[in-house]
Design a protein around this motif. Structure first.
Motif, PDB file in Angstrom:
ATOM      1  N   ILE A 159       0.838  -1.199   0.000  1.00 43.14           N
ATOM      2  CA  ILE A 159       0.000   0.000   0.000  1.00 43.14           C
ATOM      3  C   ILE A 159       0.875   1.252   0.000  1.00 43.14           C
ATOM      4  O   ILE A 159       0.633   2.207  -0.740  1.00 43.14           O
ATOM      5  CB  ILE A 159      -0.937  -0.001   1.228  1.00 43.14           C
ATOM      6  N   VAL A 160       1.911   1.248   0.846  1.00 40.50           N
ATOM      7  CA  VAL A 160       2.731   2.461   0.958  1.00 40.50           C
ATOM      8  C   VAL A 160       3.407   2.776  -0.380  1.00 40.50           C
ATOM      9  O   VAL A 160       3.440   3.933  -0.803  1.00 40.50           O
ATOM     10  CB  VAL A 160       3.774   2.317   2.086  1.00 40.50           C
ATOM     11  N   ILE A 162       2.378   2.004  -3.379  1.00 45.08           N
ATOM     12  CA  ILE A 162       1.365   2.497  -4.325  1.00 45.08           C
ATOM     13  C   ILE A 162       1.028   3.948  -4.034  1.00 45.08           C
ATOM     14  O   ILE A 162       0.988   4.796  -4.928  1.00 45.08           O
ATOM     15  CB  ILE A 162       0.084   1.641  -4.254  1.00 45.08           C
ATOM     16  N   MET A 163       0.802   4.254  -2.750  1.00 46.25           N
ATOM     17  CA  MET A 163       0.444   5.625  -2.377  1.00 46.25           C
ATOM     18  C   MET A 163       1.602   6.572  -2.713  1.00 46.25           C
ATOM     19  O   MET A 163       1.397   7.687  -3.181  1.00 46.25           O
ATOM     20  CB  MET A 163       0.130   5.705  -0.883  1.00 46.25           C
ATOM     21  N   LEU A 164       2.835   6.111  -2.464  1.00 48.03           N
ATOM     22  CA  LEU A 164       3.994   6.956  -2.764  1.00 48.03           C
ATOM     23  C   LEU A 164       4.107   7.248  -4.259  1.00 48.03           C
ATOM     24  O   LEU A 164       4.570   8.317  -4.641  1.00 48.03           O
ATOM     25  CB  LEU A 164       5.271   6.274  -2.283  1.00 48.03           C
ATOM     26  N   PHE A 166       1.753   7.933  -6.298  1.00 48.07           N
ATOM     27  CA  PHE A 166       0.934   9.111  -6.587  1.00 48.07           C
ATOM     28  C   PHE A 166       1.574  10.365  -5.999  1.00 48.07           C
ATOM     29  O   PHE A 166       1.593  11.419  -6.631  1.00 48.07           O
ATOM     30  CB  PHE A 166      -0.478   8.918  -6.024  1.00 48.07           C
ATOM     31  N   ILE A 167       2.097  10.241  -4.779  1.00 51.58           N
ATOM     32  CA  ILE A 167       2.659  11.421  -4.115  1.00 51.58           C
ATOM     33  C   ILE A 167       3.894  11.923  -4.859  1.00 51.58           C
ATOM     34  O   ILE A 167       4.014  13.107  -5.185  1.00 51.58           O
ATOM     35  CB  ILE A 167       3.006  11.080  -2.647  1.00 51.58           C
TER      36      ILE A 167
ATOM     37  N   MET B 261      -2.450  15.035  -3.485  1.00 50.35           N
ATOM     38  CA  MET B 261      -1.715  14.101  -2.633  1.00 50.35           C
ATOM     39  C   MET B 261      -2.466  13.732  -1.361  1.00 50.35           C
ATOM     40  O   MET B 261      -2.133  12.737  -0.724  1.00 50.35           O
ATOM     41  CB  MET B 261      -0.400  14.744  -2.191  1.00 50.35           C
ATOM     42  N   TYR B 264      -3.553  10.136  -0.390  1.00 49.10           N
ATOM     43  CA  TYR B 264      -2.453   9.179  -0.278  1.00 49.10           C
ATOM     44  C   TYR B 264      -1.618   9.440   0.964  1.00 49.10           C
ATOM     45  O   TYR B 264      -1.203   8.508   1.656  1.00 49.10           O
ATOM     46  CB  TYR B 264      -1.595   9.252  -1.549  1.00 49.10           C
ATOM     47  N   ILE B 268      -1.077   6.819   4.188  1.00 49.59           N
ATOM     48  CA  ILE B 268       0.212   6.394   4.739  1.00 49.59           C
ATOM     49  C   ILE B 268       0.265   6.710   6.230  1.00 49.59           C
ATOM     50  O   ILE B 268       0.707   5.891   7.047  1.00 49.59           O
ATOM     51  CB  ILE B 268       1.365   7.074   3.984  1.00 49.59           C
ATOM     52  N   LEU B 271      -1.718   4.170   8.044  1.00 44.78           N
ATOM     53  CA  LEU B 271      -1.052   2.868   8.117  1.00 44.78           C
ATOM     54  C   LEU B 271       0.090   2.892   9.121  1.00 44.78           C
ATOM     55  O   LEU B 271       0.368   1.903   9.787  1.00 44.78           O
ATOM     56  CB  LEU B 271      -0.500   2.491   6.746  1.00 44.78           C
TER      57      LEU B 271
END
Lengths: 368, 289
Positions: A159-160, A162-164, A166-167, B261, B264, B268, B271
């Motif tokens: 997950i991290v 994937i999210m990164l 986008f960021i 952002m 997302y 994080i 999490l």
């Protein structure tokens, strides 16, 4: 989310399985996938009212059949080799790096900044090394974030990362669109130093294709990964953690440290892939250049069974698919290759556990 | 800034997230990783446009869109449940496959590599501001309905058991495989409806039109700690940020990239457990041999 079924490449135990059985488990799934892809390809071609044999012949002629097409395949395979090696390196430690996309982009961005900062006339080898260090560090930083969050807080790296993606891509877009672009474009100015010679400069038959010496760098990185994984102590620890983290911890290996190292190095490898486009092809960083190569790295690692040699072959295969799409476009839309990429990944992912089970039960019957 | 127009725009933006996140909650609570929502939405959107185009009725489009999401959900379910393929790998592949399949058939059906022709949709009365679209109401209902199903029905209990402790569920005679098949199918249909809303609202299909919305939905699921109502709250929060960005456009107060952002970064943070740790269902993504 467990990736233990993928971590060990072909075999679940360290070295106890005989060579032939390991080879069977490694090679059968990709071959099954190829067969499934061929059948799907046939159906798609037929749905378009064309003859599969003719289209496949065209595909081969347009990719391996002439120097330009072959050069394009090599160019595309170079980036995929980097991202594929990155994913497979993480998987060997039992970690799923889905951040290849942003690591590659960050690496390309850093390489371009370095190439812009260096004075004109910097010797190529020095510029190349500096750009690669910058690209590797940028990718490594993006890789280190999920590694830290996983070791420190137990946040899942899938997950991290994937999210990164986008960021980091939004940040890079902000840098480019807001600060660094050549007016009317979304790319930086051209770099002054570190421009890699193309294959066409060495052999004019490759004229027009983007293949460049980053290909050699990819081969060197692949050998380095092989040496580290299978001949160095750190690689032994890394694979041990990938197969059985609890056992590795009990054996005195610090699992957290191995995770940090594995994801950071994985990010560095993906980041270095940025040189293929930036130093070898366009000579600038352009927003969105990574599009899809990071995700395809997952496919490459999977089909290559997490072995550096397999990854190189798989990168070549997926690059052929993508270049082949252009070759057949007049008869069947190139989008067919997007479909086949997905089919190949699903088929391999499905065949890996199934083939293992079938082979195991066959062997058990053989023993009894 | 007009608060009423802010609210209506926010809700319209939130609808695809609400559908997809509700679906994601069901699948993830049953133990199946939902990185596939993006692909389900895209195939749903394409299905809706094909059905509406050939029948002229958006209701047929709703059915074909649900079917589009369902087909990809079944691919995901069969490969990961029956054949125990890795859920993350197949999830990534499903998204790539959905992009490829929609592109190929866009070319085959509509001879275009970018967009379909214009199709009919729901509502369209300017005064109603989108609230005359039945799908909008369906989207608002999806989270409470899923919440009721998960917490108040026998099926919901089985879903939660399959996701937390599959062995215990099996031991009392629940077929974990069947529960998971159903949960993934429901997630495909719901996420597909999210795509249907998107496509019919824009009256056409465009290549990769979901543009990461499935990942925002999965962020909402995690940020909402796998509870349907909290996930819906996260969807509204993310939609509010987006609306703010649209309404602030031109003022350059905050670069739009930083608003993008937000979901997302929050995921994080959730999490990492800075404010109330997000703990996934115990058996999420695990494959038992």
């Amino acid at each position: 989310m467990s990736v233990s079924s993928l971590a060990g490449g072909a075999q679940p135990t360290f070295a106890a399985t005989p060579w032939r059985e390991r080879a069977e488990e490694a090679l059968i799934p990709p071959l099954v996938a190829l067969l499934v892809a061929l059948i799907c390809g046939d159906l798609l071609i037929l749905s378009y009212g064309q003859s599969p044999a003719a289209v496949y012949r065209l595909l081969l002629e347009g990719t391996w059949g002439n120097a330009y097409g072959f050069g394009q395949v090599l160019y595309k395979a170079t980036t995929l080799a980097f991202t594929g090696l990155a994913v497979s390196f993480g998987l060997r430690a039992g970690l799923f790096n889905i951040g290849g996309e942003s690591q590659l982009a960050a690496g390309g961005f850093a390489a371009a900044l370095t190439g812009l900062a260096l004075p004109l006339g910097t010797p190529l080898i020095i510029a190349l090394i500096l750009c690669m260090i910058a690209a590797g560090c940028a990718g490594g930083v993006v890789g280190a974030v999920p590694a830290y969050l996983k070791t420190r807080f137990g946040a899942h790296e899938v997950i991290v990362t994937i999210m990164l993606n986008f960021i980091v891509l939004a940040l890079l877009n902000w840098f480019i669109a807001g600060h660094l672009h050549v007016p009317e474009t979304l790319h930086t100015p051209e770099i002054h130093a570190g421009i890699l010679p193309r294959l066409a400069d060495i052999n004019p038959r490759f004229h027009g294709s983007a293949a460049n010496l980053a290909l050699i760098v990819a081969l060197i990185v692949a050998s380095g990964v092989w040496f580290y994984l299978f001949r160095a102590r750190g690689g032994y620890e890394l694979r041990a953690v990938g197969l059985q983290p609890e056992a590795a911890e009990y054996g005195g290996i610090s699992v957290g440290r191995v995770w940090m190292k594995a994801l950071t190095l994985s990010g560095m490898i993906a980041g270095m892939g940025g040189i293929n486009y930036v130093l070898g092809y366009k000579h600038y960083y352009e927003d969105g250049f990574a599009s899809g190569a990071g995700f395809l790295g997952i496919a490459v690692a999977l089909v290559g069974r997490n072995h550096p040699l397999g990854v190189l072959l798989a990168a070549f295969f997926f690059a052929t698919l993508s270049q082949g799409g252009l070759a057949i476009h007049a008869f069947v839309p190139k989008q067919m290759m997007d479909v086949l990429q997905g089919v190949v990944i699903i088929a391999v992912a499905t065949a890996v556990p199934e083939v293992r089970r079938v082979l195991r039960s066959a062997r058990k019957r053989g023993d009894a | 800034m007009n608060p009423l127009s802010f609210l209506t725009q926010m809700i319209r933006i939130a609808i695809p997230y609400l559908f997809a996140a509700s679906g994601g909650v069901v699948a993830e609570r049953s133990g199946i990783v939902s990185l596939t929502l993006e692909g389900f939405m895209l195939s749903g959107a394409f299905g809706a446009v094909v059905g509406t185009h050939y029948s002229g009725s958006p209701w047929v489009g709703v059915l074909t869109g649900m079917f589009g999401g369902l087909v990809f959900a079944l691919i995901h379910a069969i490969t990961t449940i029956r054949y125990r393929a890795d859920q993350v790998v197949v999830g990534v592949a499903i998204n790539l496959l959905a992009i490829g399949v929609t592109r190929f058939f866009l070319k085959l059906f509509f001879a275009s590599s970018s967009n379909s022709p214009r199709v009919a949709g729901f509502g369209g009365n300017i005064k109603a501001a989108g609230f005359d679209n039945p799908l909008l109401w369906l989207g608002l209902l999806s989270a409470p309905v899923v919440a009721f199903m998960i917490y108040r029905t026998p099926f919901g209990l089985r879903v939660r058991a399959a996701g937390e402790h599959p062995e215990a569920a099996e031991s009392v005679g629940v077929s974990v495989e069947r529960v998971r098949y159903l949960a993934v199918a429901i997630s495909g249909i719901l996420a597909g409806l999210g795509g249907v809303y998107l496509a019919l609202d824009q009256h056409q299909f465009t290549d990769q039109m979901t543009a990461g919305r499935g990942f925002i939905a999965i962020s909402a699921v995690i940020f909402g700690r796998w509870s349907p109502i909290r996930a819906a709250g996260a969807c509204l929060l993310f939609a509010a940020a987006e609306t703010l960005q649209i309404q602030l456009q031109g003022s350059h107060a905050i670069p739009s990239q930083f608003i993008e952002m937000i979901p997302y970064v929050l995921t994080i943070i959730a999490l990492a457990g800075v404010v109330g740790r997000a703990v996934p269902p115990a058996a999420l993504g695990k494959v038992e041999d």
